[in-house]
Design an enzyme around this catalytic site. Structure first.
Site, short mmCIF file in Angstrom:
data_model
loop_
_atom_site.label_atom_id
_atom_site.label_comp_id
_atom_site.label_asym_id
_atom_site.label_seq_id
_atom_site.Cartn_x
_atom_site.Cartn_y
_atom_site.Cartn_z
N ASP A 65 0.86 -1.19 0.00
CA ASP A 65 0.00 0.00 0.00
C ASP A 65 0.90 1.24 0.00
OD1 ASP A 65 0.93 0.24 2.65
OD2 ASP A 65 -0.75 -0.97 3.36
N ASP A 67 1.56 5.00 1.66
CA ASP A 67 1.27 5.93 2.74
C ASP A 67 1.83 7.30 2.37
OD1 ASP A 67 0.22 3.89 4.63
OD2 ASP A 67 2.26 3.13 4.46
N ASP A 144 9.78 4.06 12.80
CA ASP A 144 10.43 2.93 13.47
C ASP A 144 11.81 2.60 12.91
OD1 ASP A 144 9.16 2.00 11.17
OD2 ASP A 144 7.99 0.44 12.17
P1 ATP Z 1 3.82 -2.62 4.91
O1 ATP Z 1 2.71 -1.68 4.58
O2 ATP Z 1 4.55 -3.16 3.75
O3 ATP Z 1 3.44 -3.66 5.91
P2 ATP Z 1 4.97 -0.28 6.09
O4 ATP Z 1 6.39 0.04 6.46
O5 ATP Z 1 4.33 0.60 5.07
O6 ATP Z 1 4.95 -1.78 5.68
P3 ATP Z 1 2.79 0.49 7.76
O7 ATP Z 1 2.24 -0.21 8.93
O8 ATP Z 1 1.96 0.65 6.53
O9 ATP Z 1 4.14 -0.25 7.41
O10 ATP Z 1 3.27 1.89 8.28
C1 ATP Z 1 3.71 2.93 7.41
C2 ATP Z 1 4.90 3.65 8.01
O11 ATP Z 1 4.51 4.27 9.23
C3 ATP Z 1 6.07 2.76 8.38
O12 ATP Z 1 6.91 2.52 7.29
C4 ATP Z 1 6.75 3.59 9.45
O13 ATP Z 1 7.49 4.63 8.90
C5 ATP Z 1 5.57 4.19 10.18
N1 ATP Z 1 5.13 3.35 11.29
C6 ATP Z 1 4.15 2.42 11.27
N2 ATP Z 1 4.00 1.84 12.47
C7 ATP Z 1 4.90 2.42 13.29
C8 ATP Z 1 5.23 2.26 14.65
N3 ATP Z 1 4.60 1.38 15.42
N4 ATP Z 1 6.21 3.05 15.16
C9 ATP Z 1 6.85 3.96 14.39
N5 ATP Z 1 6.57 4.14 13.10
C10 ATP Z 1 5.63 3.39 12.53
MG MG Z 2 2.33 0.58 4.39
#
Ligand code: ATP
Ligand code: MG
Length: 442
Positions: A65, A67, A144
């Site tokens: 996805d 963001d 993170d």
């Molecule tokens: P994917 O969507 O592929 O699972 P993602 O890295 O995009 O991985 P998301 O959960 O969609 O993960 O979160 C988007 C972004 O928000 C992350 O890449 C990170 O930068 C931030 N993020 C999400 N959760 C946390 C958290 N618990 N603590 C700190 N930052 C976070």
């Molecule tokens: Mg994501």
């Protein structure tokens, strides 16, 4: 085109990789995400793709996805897009919808130390509310992992890196930004995210990020069960369930998600219970790779089967019938499990049906097999029996019988039913002691 204004108080100079020097192309960004980025830019805001979208595009992978991060506040985002909904209390977010696609838009945030209304930590330092807005630099440092804190800026199509994420991406290293222990205490789910990304990306977890993992697992006990359920779906339905499971056990985190299963597996480290869970997760990965549907109900049925089976065996030893034993054991295990990770009824109900059909599949005489075949959950229960048989936990003969039975015409079915062995009586070690009426609770 103006260069991004990165004059935040922290004063970290970001590495900026201009468009010709990186591989992110707008052709690989979803139409919805592009509309959001351009919409915000045209309204005068800063707008960047961030997180997994940027990370995966830089790795040449297809993002799950997209963001978006922006300096527009939630109400301002809402004013730009008609199809925008503001959600979340702990972490306020805008969801902008284009047809079936939903783009998550987050306002740049700052890290915060204590409660001042919009940001709140509990006594252990866990983030309870995270709505203190900041600039892009602050936003980068509160994320993170370094590889998750890269920004693709729609103003000039550059990639902006405040935290050394590009180097870590290059090296295949997963590294928490800041002090790892503090970051895990702020949000223990980051431990699960570390494992998930390591498994999914095939990255090495940096030694400092890895060190606290085996010691801080207990912090997961304080995370709301509903949030853990969401995270479990990401862990086990992300296409790398088996690798993720092995890492979770390696860091001793699995016990905080599935304590009953961990106890059962620990008892039989090399036996079929571990094989069954492993095979179920492997099948899930294979199905996802083939774009076949997977259901959390089947996954949970497999993950919790060993505790259910062991408890049902105890109940049978105390005199319960096989169906009754599975039903009681299933209910007990479910209600204990949901205290750790919640499981919505739409999944827990079919999960228990899969279990309850297992003893029914042993009944092959008379009308029973026809009724079982008609059951709405027959297919899942049959797949579950195949799984058990493949691990040596159920007779292969029984699984094969059902495989054949489904193929036969009505006359042939009658014939095999007549010849079918009479269920449980074949089991040598079974002692049946009738309990007094109403003695079904145990
Ligand atoms: P994917 O969507 O592929 O699972 P993602 O890295 O995009 O991985 P998301 O959960 O969609 O993960 O979160 C988007 C972004 O928000 C992350 O890449 C990170 O930068 C931030 N993020 C999400 N959760 C946390 C958290 N618990 N603590 C700190 N930052 C976070
Ligand atoms: Mg994501």
């Amino acid at each position: 085109m103006t260069a991004p204004a990165d004059t935040a108080p922290g004063g970290v100079t970001p590495a900026i990789v201009p468009r010709p020097e990186h591989r992110i192309s707008r052709a690989n960004i979803s139409p919805g995400a592009l509309k959001v980025l351009y919409g915000l830019k045209e309204a005068g805001y800063r707008a960047c793709l961030v997180g997994g979208g940027v990370r995966d595009l830089l790795l040449g992978r297809e993002p799950k996805d997209f963001d978006v991060a922006t300096d527009a506040h939630p109400e301002e985002i809402k004013a730009v897009f008609r199809s925008c909904r503001l959600i979340g209390r702990r972490f306020r977010l805008a969801h902008v919808r284009f047809g079936r696609e939903i783009i998550e838009v987050a306002t740049f945030r700052a890290r915060h130390q204590d409660g001042d209304g919009e940001g709140a930590l509990n006594e252990e330092g866990r983030i309870l509310r995270d709505n203190v807005y900041g600039d892009i630099e602050e936003d980068a440092f509160r994320r993170d992992f370094t590889v998750n804190a890269l920004y693709y800026d729609i103003a000039d199509f550059s990639v902006v890196d405040y935290v050394g994420g590009l180097a870590d991406l290059e090296a295949g290293v997963l590294r928490l930004i800041g002090d790892p222990e503090q970051r895990y205490r702020e949000d223990p789910v980051r431990m699960l995210r570390a494992v998930r990304f390591a498994a999914k990306l095939g990255f090495r977890i940096h030694a400092d990020t890895e060190a606290p993992l085996s010691e801080l697992g207990h912090l997961l006990e304080d995370v709301p069960a509903a949030r853990l359920f969401e995270e479990i779906l990401k862990l086990f339905l992300g296409g790398c369930a088996l690798a993720t499971f092995e890492l979770l056990r390696h860091y001793d985190l699995f016990r905080y998600l599935f304590p009953l299963t961990e106890a059962a597996l620990a008892r039989e480290e090399q036996g079929f219970p571990l094989v069954l869970v492993g095979k179920a997760l492997e099948n899930t990965d294979i199905r996802l790779a083939e774009d076949k549907p997977v259901t959390p109900a089947f996954l949970y049925a497999a993950l919790l089967w060993e505790p259910v089976r062991q408890r049902a065996a105890e109940l049978e030893a105390e005199g319960a019938g096989p169906l009754e034993a599975i039903q009681i054991a299933g209910n007990q295990v479910t209600s204990e499990q949901v205290q750790h990770t919640s499981l919505p009824k739409r999944f827990s109900y079919p999960m228990r049906e899969i279990w309850m059909l297992q003893p029914r599949l042993e009944r092959r005489r008379g009308k029973a097999p026809y009724r079982t075949l008609e059951h709405p959950r027959f297919r899942a229960a049959y797949d579950f029996l195949l799984l058990r048989a493949a691990c040596g936990e159920a007779p292969q003969e029984l699984a094969d019988w059902w495989t054949d039975f489904q193929e036969l015409n009505p006359r042939e079915r009658e014939a095999v039913v007549e010849k079918a062995p009479p269920g449980r009586k074949r089991r040598p070690r079974r002692r049946r002691r009738r309990k007094p009426a109403g003695g079904a609770d145990a």
